[in-house]
Every structure is written in structure tokens, then in C-alpha cells.
Design an enzyme around this catalytic site. Sequence first.
Site, PDB file in Angstrom:
ATOM      1  N   ASN A 228     -10.390  -0.323   0.116  1.00  0.00           N
ATOM      2  CA  ASN A 228      -8.756   0.369  -0.140  1.00  0.00           C
ATOM      3  C   ASN A 228      -8.640  -0.507  -1.431  1.00  0.00           C
ATOM      4  OD1 ASN A 228      -6.265  -0.710   0.597  1.00  0.00           O
ATOM      5  ND2 ASN A 228      -6.465  -1.804   3.177  1.00  0.00           N
TER       6      ASN A 228
ATOM      7  N   HIS B 152      -3.014   7.150   3.272  1.00  0.00           N
ATOM      8  CA  HIS B 152      -3.355   5.514   2.797  1.00  0.00           C
ATOM      9  C   HIS B 152      -5.030   5.163   2.597  1.00  0.00           C
ATOM     10  CE1 HIS B 152      -3.970   1.566   1.300  1.00  0.00           C
ATOM     11  NE2 HIS B 152      -3.835   1.090   2.608  1.00  0.00           N
TER      12      HIS B 152
ATOM     13  N   CYS C  15       0.774  -1.217  -0.143  1.00  0.00           N
ATOM     14  CA  CYS C  15      -0.055   0.235  -0.296  1.00  0.00           C
ATOM     15  C   CYS C  15       0.601   1.143  -0.235  1.00  0.00           C
ATOM     16  CB  CYS C  15      -0.632  -0.119   1.494  1.00  0.00           C
ATOM     17  SG  CYS C  15      -2.271  -1.449   0.740  1.00  0.00           S
TER      18      CYS C  15
HETATM   19  O1  UT7 Z   1      -3.997  -1.860   4.178  1.00  0.00           O
HETATM   20  C1  UT7 Z   1      -3.175  -2.203   3.980  1.00  0.00           C
HETATM   21  C2  UT7 Z   1      -3.399  -1.528   6.024  1.00  0.00           C
HETATM   22  N1  UT7 Z   1      -4.791  -2.087   6.185  1.00  0.00           N
HETATM   23  C3  UT7 Z   1      -5.278  -1.766   7.409  1.00  0.00           C
HETATM   24  O2  UT7 Z   1      -4.854  -0.743   8.186  1.00  0.00           O
HETATM   25  C4  UT7 Z   1      -6.251  -2.675   8.465  1.00  0.00           C
HETATM   26  C5  UT7 Z   1      -6.012  -2.443   9.971  1.00  0.00           C
HETATM   27  N2  UT7 Z   1      -6.897  -3.043  10.906  1.00  0.00           N
HETATM   28  C6  UT7 Z   1      -8.534  -2.539  10.578  1.00  0.00           C
HETATM   29  O3  UT7 Z   1      -9.014  -1.695  10.140  1.00  0.00           O
HETATM   30  C7  UT7 Z   1      -9.393  -3.018  11.604  1.00  0.00           C
HETATM   31  O4  UT7 Z   1      -8.816  -4.103  13.203  1.00  0.00           O
HETATM   32  C8  UT7 Z   1     -10.780  -3.707  10.836  1.00  0.00           C
HETATM   33  C9  UT7 Z   1     -11.397  -3.310  10.047  1.00  0.00           C
HETATM   34  C10 UT7 Z   1      -9.931  -5.389   9.796  1.00  0.00           C
HETATM   35  C11 UT7 Z   1     -10.995  -4.946  12.196  1.00  0.00           C
HETATM   36  O5  UT7 Z   1     -12.197  -4.407  13.056  1.00  0.00           O
HETATM   37  P1  UT7 Z   1     -11.862  -3.999  14.590  1.00  0.00           P
HETATM   38  O6  UT7 Z   1     -12.158  -2.783  15.127  1.00  0.00           O
HETATM   39  O7  UT7 Z   1     -10.259  -4.121  14.982  1.00  0.00           O
HETATM   40  O8  UT7 Z   1     -12.533  -4.828  14.884  1.00  0.00           O
HETATM   41  P2  UT7 Z   1     -11.734  -6.594  16.053  1.00  0.00           P
HETATM   42  O9  UT7 Z   1     -11.282  -7.652  14.512  1.00  0.00           O
HETATM   43  O10 UT7 Z   1     -11.890  -5.936  16.449  1.00  0.00           O
HETATM   44  O11 UT7 Z   1     -13.263  -7.096  16.078  1.00  0.00           O
HETATM   45  C12 UT7 Z   1     -14.880  -7.146  16.413  1.00  0.00           C
HETATM   46  C13 UT7 Z   1     -15.471  -8.126  16.447  1.00  0.00           C
HETATM   47  C14 UT7 Z   1     -15.431 -10.036  16.543  1.00  0.00           C
HETATM   48  O12 UT7 Z   1     -16.404 -10.289  16.969  1.00  0.00           O
HETATM   49  P3  UT7 Z   1     -16.080 -10.769  18.394  1.00  0.00           P
HETATM   50  O13 UT7 Z   1     -15.156 -11.840  18.710  1.00  0.00           O
HETATM   51  O14 UT7 Z   1     -15.927  -9.634  19.338  1.00  0.00           O
HETATM   52  O15 UT7 Z   1     -17.463 -11.816  18.491  1.00  0.00           O
HETATM   53  C15 UT7 Z   1     -15.047  -9.727  15.303  1.00  0.00           C
HETATM   54  O16 UT7 Z   1     -15.396 -11.494  14.282  1.00  0.00           O
HETATM   55  O17 UT7 Z   1     -15.859  -7.895  15.275  1.00  0.00           O
HETATM   56  C16 UT7 Z   1     -16.493  -8.986  13.858  1.00  0.00           C
HETATM   57  N3  UT7 Z   1     -16.128  -8.171  12.883  1.00  0.00           N
HETATM   58  C17 UT7 Z   1     -16.982  -8.654  11.942  1.00  0.00           C
HETATM   59  N4  UT7 Z   1     -18.189  -8.347  12.396  1.00  0.00           N
HETATM   60  C18 UT7 Z   1     -19.576  -8.135  11.198  1.00  0.00           C
HETATM   61  C19 UT7 Z   1     -15.229  -8.980  12.359  1.00  0.00           C
HETATM   62  N5  UT7 Z   1     -14.941  -8.544  11.011  1.00  0.00           N
HETATM   63  C20 UT7 Z   1     -16.595  -7.981  10.990  1.00  0.00           C
HETATM   64  C21 UT7 Z   1     -18.002  -8.211   9.825  1.00  0.00           C
HETATM   65  N6  UT7 Z   1     -18.765  -8.075  10.535  1.00  0.00           N
HETATM   66  N7  UT7 Z   1     -17.433  -7.985   8.137  1.00  0.00           N
END
Ligand code: UT7
Length: 328
Positions: A285, A255, A111
Site C-alpha cells: 500500500n 486503491h 490514500c
Molecule cells: O490505505 C489505508 C487503508 N487501509 C486498509 O484498507 C487496511 C484495512 N485493514 C486490513 O487490511 C486488515 O484489517 C489487516 C490486514 C490490517 C488485518 O487483517 P485481519 O484479517 O483483519 O486480521 P486481524 O486484525 O483480525 O488479526 C487476526 C490475527 C490477530 O491475532 P489473534 O488476536 O487472533 O491472536 C492478530 O494479532 O492476526 C494477528 N496478526 C498477525 N499475525 C501474523 C495481525 N497482524 C499479523 C501479522 N502476522 N503481520
Amino acid sequence: MGINIVGMGSYVPEQKFTNDDFARFVETNDEWIRTRTGITERRMAGWEPTWYMGTQAGLRAIEDAGISPEDIGLVIATSVTPDFLTPSMASVIQDKTGAVNAAAFDLNAACTGFIYAIDTARRFLETDDDLKYVLVVANEALSRFLDFEDRSSCILFGDGAAAAIVEKSDKLYVSHLASDGSGASHLCARSLNIAPEVKVESDFDDGFRTNGLHKLYQNGKEVYKFATQVLPKSFEILSEKSGIKKEEVDWFIPHQANVRIIETAAKKLGVSMDKFIVTLDHYGNTSSASIPLALCEAVENGTVKRGQKLAMIGFGAGLTYGGVLLEY
Ligand code: UT7
């Protein structure tokens, strides 16, 4: 020596994919995606090759610059999703854009690719008196490398391309490029030539996950932590190198990964979100294409104007990061 961005062009596929479209095959919903990422929709390339999108963006940049493709001496293409392991996207784009006098190579800094490519272009321009124009093309078809069973990653990405024609200039320009390879396994996709029956983890434990063969794997939390640290850090480095303070910057173009990352960085820097260009709501993204897509759109709609100071900062797989502070 700095650069002048003479012209820009972009291309995104027609097909839009909304958050609700994902809810058909993974357990997710529009509200979760919008509030956790800021993304509403993204484009999907279908069977359009990556090089096709790059070529369209390149041709538009050449037209916008008002130059002859024969005057381009170098094509640099960036992609994490090339159509071929070889030849390079740049060689194909060189041919399709009529840049018959150009050298061509690909650059993969994920990226951060556009930042690396712009800085590489500047270095070529500085050391080669005969080089007039460089065509930098960022082209990505992430949709072909996504694991559509992994709801935490598949909803984030989109496809598209953007290109810039650059020439030498004495305008303001500073840059910095960096990498922290110790985090490489947090965001990865294996090559196609690793067969499913090869137990990579046990035979050769390199620490990398094998997600659906060659599909993208992301440890979202680790990458999030990294991104929110390096975005402000990169700007501090650019500011120190140039002597330009945050108040003097007209636009920050980060980004486009997650609006919460941008908001956290804005807060850490003490800069209003109004100074940040955000396009991830409609493109998601698009890896290396995200910064030039955002810049191109901002130029086209009159937000970014000639003479303004822009801080473009990338971060991503590698884990790479880096930025360019320049006068547009
Ligand atoms: O270009 C490369 C650079 N990439 C990035 O910068 C990405 C960086 N990371 C992120 O943007 C975030 O970490 C994510 C968007 C990927 C995830 O967001 P988060 O707020 O960190 O969520 P999380 O991983 O803490 O997940 C919270 C909950 C989980 O459920 P439980 O375990 O609390 O029951 C996940 O399973 O949200 C759940 N979850 C979803 N729920 C509904 C994860 N993805 C989804 C989804 N829809 N699509």
C-alpha cells in the site's frame, strides 16, 4: 469538461522488502501476510527523500507527454509523508522538474489523494483559460512513518511515486469526492512537534492514539469495514452520475490496500476480478501513489489502452474516499 492524461511516469526505490524480511523483527510470516493481504513485497526508500521520488516520476511523465516543463502551469503534489512541514513537496518538485511557470501546492487526502488531485486539476483547467498542463505527482515514503513493532500495520505499506500530466479535453469525465471525519482517529499519525512527555490523551483528549510518537496507527478492522463499503458505493455514484454501467467499464483501478478488500468490492458490484488492476502484491500500500502507480504500470504493459473507460476509486485516512470515471 473532462481531462486527457497526456503522459505518465513512475519511480520506485530499488530496495525490495519481502514478507520474510519482516519475520526477522516481528512475529509474522509470509503465509499470513500473503493470505490476509495479498502482499508479497514492497519497496523501501531508505534515505531517498519523498521529493526525489516525486521528481523522478514527474520528469518521466513530462518526457512521456513530450511537453516542455515550461508549459506546465500548476504542480499539485500529494503525500501523507512529506519531507518537510514546509515548504510543500510541490514547490520542490516544481523547481527540480524545471516547471518554472507553474504554481505549486500540496494536497493531503491520504490514500484518496490522487483522486482529489486529479479532480482539483480538472477544476483549475476548467476555470483558467491560460492553463495548459497540470502536473499531478503522488509521492510517498510510508516506511519512514511506520511503527515497526506493530505487525498489523508495518507489513502493509511501501514507498513509491507516480505522476501524470493532464490537459483539458471533452472526453468522458465524472468524479465524486467524500469524507467521513468521524472515523479520522482510525488511521492517524501525529506531527513531529508533539513531544513524548506531553500526555495528549489526558491533557487534550482528542481521541487520537499516539503510536510511537509520529508513527502510523491503524484500526485495521474499522478501516477494512469502511473500505469494503465505500469502494462499491463510490462506483455506484460514478455510474449514476455518468450513466455508464459496470459492464461498460474496461478497468477498475482501486486503491491498493488489501486484495481481500478489492475481492469483496468486486463481489458486491458483481464484477469479475479480471477487470480489476492489482499491483499491491509487489508494491504494498503506497497510499496516494497506489492508484497512479497501478495505472502507470497498466499503461506501460499495454493493459490499459487509449479510449478505454477507467474507474479509479480511492479510500483512506480522513476517512476520505472518492472516485473518477474517465476515458483514458
Ligand atoms: O490505505 C489505508 C487503508 N487501509 C486498509 O484498507 C487496511 C484495512 N485493514 C486490513 O487490511 C486488515 O484489517 C489487516 C490486514 C490490517 C488485518 O487483517 P485481519 O484479517 O483483519 O486480521 P486481524 O486484525 O483480525 O488479526 C487476526 C490475527 C490477530 O491475532 P489473534 O488476536 O487472533 O491472536 C492478530 O494479532 O492476526 C494477528 N496478526 C498477525 N499475525 C501474523 C495481525 N497482524 C499479523 C501479522 N502476522 N503481520
